[in-house]
Motif scaffolding. Structure first.
Motif, PDB file in Angstrom:
ATOM      1  N   MET A  99       0.823  -1.176   0.000  1.00 45.75           N
ATOM      2  CA  MET A  99       0.000   0.000   0.000  1.00 45.75           C
ATOM      3  C   MET A  99       0.872   1.246   0.000  1.00 45.75           C
ATOM      4  O   MET A  99       0.544   2.215  -0.673  1.00 45.75           O
ATOM      5  CB  MET A  99      -0.929  -0.034   1.220  1.00 45.75           C
ATOM      6  CG  MET A  99      -1.851   1.138   1.290  1.00 45.75           C
ATOM      7  SD  MET A  99      -3.239   1.005   2.415  1.00 45.75           S
ATOM      8  CE  MET A  99      -2.498   1.028   4.000  1.00 45.75           C
ATOM      9  N   ALA A 100       1.974   1.225   0.716  1.00 44.22           N
ATOM     10  CA  ALA A 100       2.844   2.387   0.792  1.00 44.22           C
ATOM     11  C   ALA A 100       3.500   2.683  -0.558  1.00 44.22           C
ATOM     12  O   ALA A 100       3.622   3.848  -0.945  1.00 44.22           O
ATOM     13  CB  ALA A 100       3.911   2.187   1.861  1.00 44.22           C
ATOM     14  N   ALA A 101       3.909   1.647  -1.263  1.00 45.89           N
ATOM     15  CA  ALA A 101       4.551   1.856  -2.563  1.00 45.89           C
ATOM     16  C   ALA A 101       3.569   2.467  -3.562  1.00 45.89           C
ATOM     17  O   ALA A 101       3.929   3.360  -4.331  1.00 45.89           O
ATOM     18  CB  ALA A 101       5.089   0.535  -3.093  1.00 45.89           C
ATOM     19  N   TYR A 102       2.334   2.001  -3.533  1.00 47.87           N
ATOM     20  CA  TYR A 102       1.318   2.549  -4.433  1.00 47.87           C
ATOM     21  C   TYR A 102       1.016   4.004  -4.077  1.00 47.87           C
ATOM     22  O   TYR A 102       0.865   4.852  -4.948  1.00 47.87           O
ATOM     23  CB  TYR A 102       0.051   1.695  -4.364  1.00 47.87           C
ATOM     24  CG  TYR A 102      -1.027   2.126  -5.328  1.00 47.87           C
ATOM     25  CD1 TYR A 102      -0.758   2.275  -6.677  1.00 47.87           C
ATOM     26  CD2 TYR A 102      -2.321   2.363  -4.891  1.00 47.87           C
ATOM     27  CE1 TYR A 102      -1.751   2.660  -7.568  1.00 47.87           C
ATOM     28  CE2 TYR A 102      -3.314   2.741  -5.772  1.00 47.87           C
ATOM     29  CZ  TYR A 102      -3.020   2.894  -7.106  1.00 47.87           C
ATOM     30  OH  TYR A 102      -4.003   3.275  -7.988  1.00 47.87           O
ATOM     31  N   ALA A 103       0.971   4.313  -2.774  1.00 50.42           N
ATOM     32  CA  ALA A 103       0.732   5.688  -2.334  1.00 50.42           C
ATOM     33  C   ALA A 103       1.860   6.606  -2.796  1.00 50.42           C
ATOM     34  O   ALA A 103       1.620   7.724  -3.254  1.00 50.42           O
ATOM     35  CB  ALA A 103       0.591   5.735  -0.811  1.00 50.42           C
ATOM     36  N   ARG A 104       3.097   6.117  -2.687  1.00 50.69           N
ATOM     37  CA  ARG A 104       4.231   6.929  -3.142  1.00 50.69           C
ATOM     38  C   ARG A 104       4.199   7.154  -4.645  1.00 50.69           C
ATOM     39  O   ARG A 104       4.505   8.241  -5.126  1.00 50.69           O
ATOM     40  CB  ARG A 104       5.548   6.271  -2.746  1.00 50.69           C
ATOM     41  CG  ARG A 104       5.871   6.453  -1.281  1.00 50.69           C
ATOM     42  CD  ARG A 104       7.212   5.867  -0.965  1.00 50.69           C
ATOM     43  NE  ARG A 104       7.005   4.404  -0.925  1.00 50.69           N
ATOM     44  CZ  ARG A 104       7.967   3.515  -0.997  1.00 50.69           C
ATOM     45  NH1 ARG A 104       9.202   3.889  -1.131  1.00 50.69           N
ATOM     46  NH2 ARG A 104       7.699   2.243  -0.939  1.00 50.69           N
ATOM     47  N   LEU A 112      -6.800   3.926  -2.104  1.00 52.75           N
ATOM     48  CA  LEU A 112      -6.206   2.854  -1.311  1.00 52.75           C
ATOM     49  C   LEU A 112      -7.274   2.048  -0.580  1.00 52.75           C
ATOM     50  O   LEU A 112      -8.314   2.578  -0.198  1.00 52.75           O
ATOM     51  CB  LEU A 112      -5.230   3.430  -0.290  1.00 52.75           C
ATOM     52  CG  LEU A 112      -3.997   4.143  -0.841  1.00 52.75           C
ATOM     53  CD1 LEU A 112      -3.182   4.703   0.310  1.00 52.75           C
ATOM     54  CD2 LEU A 112      -3.166   3.214  -1.677  1.00 52.75           C
ATOM     55  N   VAL A 113      -7.001   0.774  -0.372  1.00 49.03           N
ATOM     56  CA  VAL A 113      -7.880  -0.117   0.382  1.00 49.03           C
ATOM     57  C   VAL A 113      -7.012  -0.937   1.327  1.00 49.03           C
ATOM     58  O   VAL A 113      -5.973  -1.469   0.924  1.00 49.03           O
ATOM     59  CB  VAL A 113      -8.669  -1.048  -0.559  1.00 49.03           C
ATOM     60  CG1 VAL A 113      -9.508  -2.028   0.233  1.00 49.03           C
ATOM     61  CG2 VAL A 113      -9.532  -0.245  -1.503  1.00 49.03           C
ATOM     62  N   ILE A 114      -7.430  -1.037   2.569  1.00 49.49           N
ATOM     63  CA  ILE A 114      -6.715  -1.835   3.553  1.00 49.49           C
ATOM     64  C   ILE A 114      -6.930  -3.310   3.217  1.00 49.49           C
ATOM     65  O   ILE A 114      -8.068  -3.746   3.045  1.00 49.49           O
ATOM     66  CB  ILE A 114      -7.206  -1.503   4.972  1.00 49.49           C
ATOM     67  CG1 ILE A 114      -6.937  -0.032   5.280  1.00 49.49           C
ATOM     68  CG2 ILE A 114      -6.536  -2.414   6.002  1.00 49.49           C
ATOM     69  CD1 ILE A 114      -7.561   0.465   6.561  1.00 49.49           C
ATOM     70  N   THR A 115      -5.841  -4.074   3.114  1.00 43.32           N
ATOM     71  CA  THR A 115      -5.935  -5.454   2.630  1.00 43.32           C
ATOM     72  C   THR A 115      -5.901  -6.518   3.714  1.00 43.32           C
ATOM     73  O   THR A 115      -6.132  -7.691   3.409  1.00 43.32           O
ATOM     74  CB  THR A 115      -4.795  -5.752   1.636  1.00 43.32           C
ATOM     75  OG1 THR A 115      -3.549  -5.521   2.290  1.00 43.32           O
ATOM     76  CG2 THR A 115      -4.909  -4.867   0.412  1.00 43.32           C
ATOM     77  N   SER A 116      -5.605  -6.143   4.955  1.00 41.07           N
ATOM     78  CA  SER A 116      -5.560  -7.157   6.006  1.00 41.07           C
ATOM     79  C   SER A 116      -5.927  -6.531   7.341  1.00 41.07           C
ATOM     80  O   SER A 116      -5.945  -5.318   7.490  1.00 41.07           O
ATOM     81  CB  SER A 116      -4.171  -7.791   6.097  1.00 41.07           C
ATOM     82  OG  SER A 116      -3.225  -6.819   6.468  1.00 41.07           O
ATOM     83  N   GLN A 120     -11.686  -1.599   3.986  1.00 39.68           N
ATOM     84  CA  GLN A 120     -12.026  -0.197   4.198  1.00 39.68           C
ATOM     85  C   GLN A 120     -10.923   0.702   3.668  1.00 39.68           C
ATOM     86  O   GLN A 120      -9.826   0.254   3.351  1.00 39.68           O
ATOM     87  CB  GLN A 120     -12.249   0.075   5.677  1.00 39.68           C
ATOM     88  CG  GLN A 120     -13.415  -0.680   6.251  1.00 39.68           C
ATOM     89  CD  GLN A 120     -13.613  -0.383   7.723  1.00 39.68           C
ATOM     90  OE1 GLN A 120     -12.860   0.374   8.324  1.00 39.68           O
ATOM     91  NE2 GLN A 120     -14.624  -0.995   8.306  1.00 39.68           N
ATOM     92  N   ARG A 121     -11.208   1.973   3.567  1.00 40.09           N
ATOM     93  CA  ARG A 121     -10.245   2.951   3.092  1.00 40.09           C
ATOM     94  C   ARG A 121      -9.533   3.598   4.285  1.00 40.09           C
ATOM     95  O   ARG A 121     -10.162   3.849   5.311  1.00 40.09           O
ATOM     96  CB  ARG A 121     -10.947   4.015   2.274  1.00 40.09           C
ATOM     97  CG  ARG A 121     -11.776   3.400   1.168  1.00 40.09           C
ATOM     98  CD  ARG A 121     -11.745   4.231  -0.067  1.00 40.09           C
ATOM     99  NE  ARG A 121     -12.524   3.618  -1.144  1.00 40.09           N
ATOM    100  CZ  ARG A 121     -12.072   2.734  -1.991  1.00 40.09           C
ATOM    101  NH1 ARG A 121     -10.851   2.304  -1.879  1.00 40.09           N
ATOM    102  NH2 ARG A 121     -12.834   2.258  -2.949  1.00 40.09           N
ATOM    103  N   PRO A 122      -8.236   3.875   4.170  1.00 41.68           N
ATOM    104  CA  PRO A 122      -7.534   4.537   5.268  1.00 41.68           C
ATOM    105  C   PRO A 122      -7.942   6.005   5.343  1.00 41.68           C
ATOM    106  O   PRO A 122      -8.388   6.595   4.361  1.00 41.68           O
ATOM    107  CB  PRO A 122      -6.060   4.390   4.890  1.00 41.68           C
ATOM    108  CG  PRO A 122      -6.080   4.300   3.404  1.00 41.68           C
ATOM    109  CD  PRO A 122      -7.345   3.570   3.057  1.00 41.68           C
ATOM    110  N   SER A 123      -7.762   6.594   6.513  1.00 41.58           N
ATOM    111  CA  SER A 123      -8.056   8.015   6.670  1.00 41.58           C
ATOM    112  C   SER A 123      -6.971   8.842   5.986  1.00 41.58           C
ATOM    113  O   SER A 123      -5.880   8.347   5.670  1.00 41.58           O
ATOM    114  CB  SER A 123      -8.128   8.383   8.151  1.00 41.58           C
ATOM    115  OG  SER A 123      -6.843   8.284   8.740  1.00 41.58           O
TER     116      SER A 123
END
Length: 53
Positions: free
Chosen positions: A1-6, A22-26, A32-35
């Motif tokens: 998730m961090a790599a995609y955000a960057r 982004l979607v939380i995967t675990s 859900q989506r992160p804040s």
């Protein structure tokens, strides 16, 4: 998730837009989506790890 955000940030996507993609995967909040604050923390941690902060 961090790599995609960057990668999204490098392409000029604003942080609220990144949070919507982004979607939380675990874990408890899976699916859900992160804040927006969480996305800022992810990007800040990634910047510190890369030494670009």
């Amino acid at each position: 998730m961090a790599a995609y955000a960057r990668s999204l940030r490098a392409n000029g996507v604003p942080v609220p837009g990144i949070a919507r993609k982004l979607v939380i995967t675990s874990g408890k909040n899976k699916g859900q989506r992160p804040s927006i604050a969480t996305v800022y923390c992810i990007l800040a941690d990634a910047d510190q790890a890369d030494g670009t902060a």
